[in-house]
Design a protein around this motif. Structure first.
Motif, PDB file in Angstrom:
ATOM      1  N   UNK A 157      -4.809   5.184   4.180  1.00 36.41           N
ATOM      2  CA  UNK A 157      -3.973   6.207   3.556  1.00 36.41           C
ATOM      3  C   UNK A 157      -2.498   5.904   3.780  1.00 36.41           C
ATOM      4  N   UNK A 158      -2.147   5.494   4.985  1.00 36.94           N
ATOM      5  CA  UNK A 158      -0.753   5.163   5.285  1.00 36.94           C
ATOM      6  C   UNK A 158      -0.240   4.026   4.424  1.00 36.94           C
ATOM      7  N   UNK A 159      -1.057   3.012   4.245  1.00 36.17           N
ATOM      8  CA  UNK A 159      -0.641   1.881   3.404  1.00 36.17           C
ATOM      9  C   UNK A 159      -0.488   2.313   1.947  1.00 36.17           C
ATOM     10  N   UNK A 160      -1.391   3.167   1.477  1.00 33.86           N
ATOM     11  CA  UNK A 160      -1.307   3.644   0.089  1.00 33.86           C
ATOM     12  C   UNK A 160      -0.036   4.473  -0.111  1.00 33.86           C
ATOM     13  N   UNK A 161       0.291   5.307   0.856  1.00 34.61           N
ATOM     14  CA  UNK A 161       1.519   6.116   0.760  1.00 34.61           C
ATOM     15  C   UNK A 161       2.738   5.209   0.753  1.00 34.61           C
ATOM     16  N   UNK A 162       2.745   4.202   1.622  1.00 34.77           N
ATOM     17  CA  UNK A 162       3.874   3.262   1.679  1.00 34.77           C
ATOM     18  C   UNK A 162       4.049   2.566   0.328  1.00 34.77           C
ATOM     19  N   UNK A 163       2.933   2.111  -0.238  1.00 34.45           N
ATOM     20  CA  UNK A 163       2.987   1.418  -1.527  1.00 34.45           C
ATOM     21  C   UNK A 163       3.507   2.359  -2.624  1.00 34.45           C
ATOM     22  N   UNK A 164       2.991   3.564  -2.655  1.00 31.44           N
ATOM     23  CA  UNK A 164       3.415   4.530  -3.668  1.00 31.44           C
ATOM     24  C   UNK A 164       4.885   4.881  -3.530  1.00 31.44           C
ATOM     25  N   UNK A 165       5.343   5.031  -2.315  1.00 31.04           N
ATOM     26  CA  UNK A 165       6.749   5.367  -2.078  1.00 31.04           C
ATOM     27  C   UNK A 165       7.662   4.238  -2.545  1.00 31.04           C
ATOM     28  N   UNK A 166       7.298   3.000  -2.232  1.00 33.45           N
ATOM     29  CA  UNK A 166       8.106   1.859  -2.678  1.00 33.45           C
ATOM     30  C   UNK A 166       8.195   1.815  -4.205  1.00 33.45           C
ATOM     31  N   UNK A 167       7.062   2.105  -4.842  1.00 34.06           N
ATOM     32  CA  UNK A 167       7.001   2.080  -6.299  1.00 34.06           C
ATOM     33  C   UNK A 167       7.945   3.127  -6.894  1.00 34.06           C
ATOM     34  N   UNK A 168       7.921   4.326  -6.350  1.00 35.46           N
ATOM     35  CA  UNK A 168       8.782   5.410  -6.844  1.00 35.46           C
ATOM     36  C   UNK A 168      10.248   5.078  -6.615  1.00 35.46           C
ATOM     37  N   UNK A 169      10.566   4.576  -5.428  1.00 38.43           N
ATOM     38  CA  UNK A 169      11.961   4.243  -5.118  1.00 38.43           C
ATOM     39  C   UNK A 169      12.468   3.149  -6.060  1.00 38.43           C
ATOM     40  N   UNK A 170      11.653   2.138  -6.309  1.00 38.53           N
ATOM     41  CA  UNK A 170      12.086   1.056  -7.202  1.00 38.53           C
ATOM     42  C   UNK A 170      12.282   1.551  -8.633  1.00 38.53           C
ATOM     43  N   UNK A 171      11.382   2.447  -9.097  1.00 35.62           N
ATOM     44  CA  UNK A 171      11.557   2.992 -10.445  1.00 35.62           C
ATOM     45  C   UNK A 171      12.828   3.829 -10.533  1.00 35.62           C
ATOM     46  N   UNK A 172      13.095   4.604  -9.505  1.00 40.52           N
ATOM     47  CA  UNK A 172      14.303   5.430  -9.492  1.00 40.52           C
ATOM     48  C   UNK A 172      15.549   4.547  -9.484  1.00 40.52           C
ATOM     49  N   UNK A 173      15.524   3.484  -8.700  1.00 40.21           N
ATOM     50  CA  UNK A 173      16.674   2.578  -8.649  1.00 40.21           C
ATOM     51  C   UNK A 173      16.877   1.902  -9.995  1.00 40.21           C
ATOM     52  N   UNK A 174      15.776   1.526 -10.632  1.00 42.60           N
ATOM     53  CA  UNK A 174      15.871   0.897 -11.946  1.00 42.60           C
ATOM     54  C   UNK A 174      16.457   1.877 -12.963  1.00 42.60           C
ATOM     55  N   UNK A 175      16.001   3.126 -12.915  1.00 45.02           N
ATOM     56  CA  UNK A 175      16.535   4.141 -13.827  1.00 45.02           C
ATOM     57  C   UNK A 175      18.012   4.391 -13.586  1.00 45.02           C
ATOM     58  N   UNK A 176      18.396   4.414 -12.333  1.00 41.63           N
ATOM     59  CA  UNK A 176      19.809   4.615 -11.994  1.00 41.63           C
ATOM     60  C   UNK A 176      20.645   3.449 -12.504  1.00 41.63           C
ATOM     61  N   UNK A 177      20.128   2.244 -12.361  1.00 34.91           N
ATOM     62  CA  UNK A 177      20.847   1.058 -12.836  1.00 34.91           C
ATOM     63  C   UNK A 177      21.017   1.090 -14.356  1.00 34.91           C
ATOM     64  N   UNK A 178      19.957   1.489 -15.066  1.00 37.15           N
ATOM     65  CA  UNK A 178      20.046   1.588 -16.528  1.00 37.15           C
ATOM     66  C   UNK A 178      21.079   2.633 -16.932  1.00 37.15           C
ATOM     67  N   UNK A 179      21.078   3.755 -16.227  1.00 37.47           N
ATOM     68  CA  UNK A 179      22.048   4.806 -16.525  1.00 37.47           C
ATOM     69  C   UNK A 179      23.470   4.334 -16.271  1.00 37.47           C
TER      70      UNK A 179
END
Length: 85
Positions: A54-76
């Motif tokens: 569960x901890x590894x899955x949460x870590x993976x999911x969190x990284x994914x969300x952070x990277x998508x947010x950073x990508x969206x911020x960069x596009x903006x």
């Protein structure tokens, strides 16, 4: 005399039976304790495995969300930069 011998033999047989069952009961209690300990260990190992997964899955999911947010911020930021030039 035969009565005394048969009574003695009966008492001896009963004493042996009681002695043997007492040893068996004690060993049964010891075995039950050991089985309970082993079951607790198995449960603990299962919990550890599930927690790690569960901890590894949460870590993976969190990284994914952070990277998508950073990508969206960069596009903006790129859009704003284009509009201001």
């Amino acid at each position: 005399m035969k009565i005394l011998t048969s009574i003695t033999a009966t008492v001896f047989a009963v004493a042996m039976a009681v002695s043997a069952s007492a040893q068996t009961a004690g060993q049964d209690m010891k075995n039950a304790g050991t089985e309970t300990k082993d079951a607790a260990k198995d449960a603990g190992h299962g919990i550890v495995k599930g927690t790690k997964h569960t901890g590894r899955a949460i870590k993976h999911g969190t990284k994914k969300v952070v990277n998508k947010a950073a990508s969206g911020t960069e596009k903006g930021a790129d859009k704003v930069k284009e509009k201001t030039q």
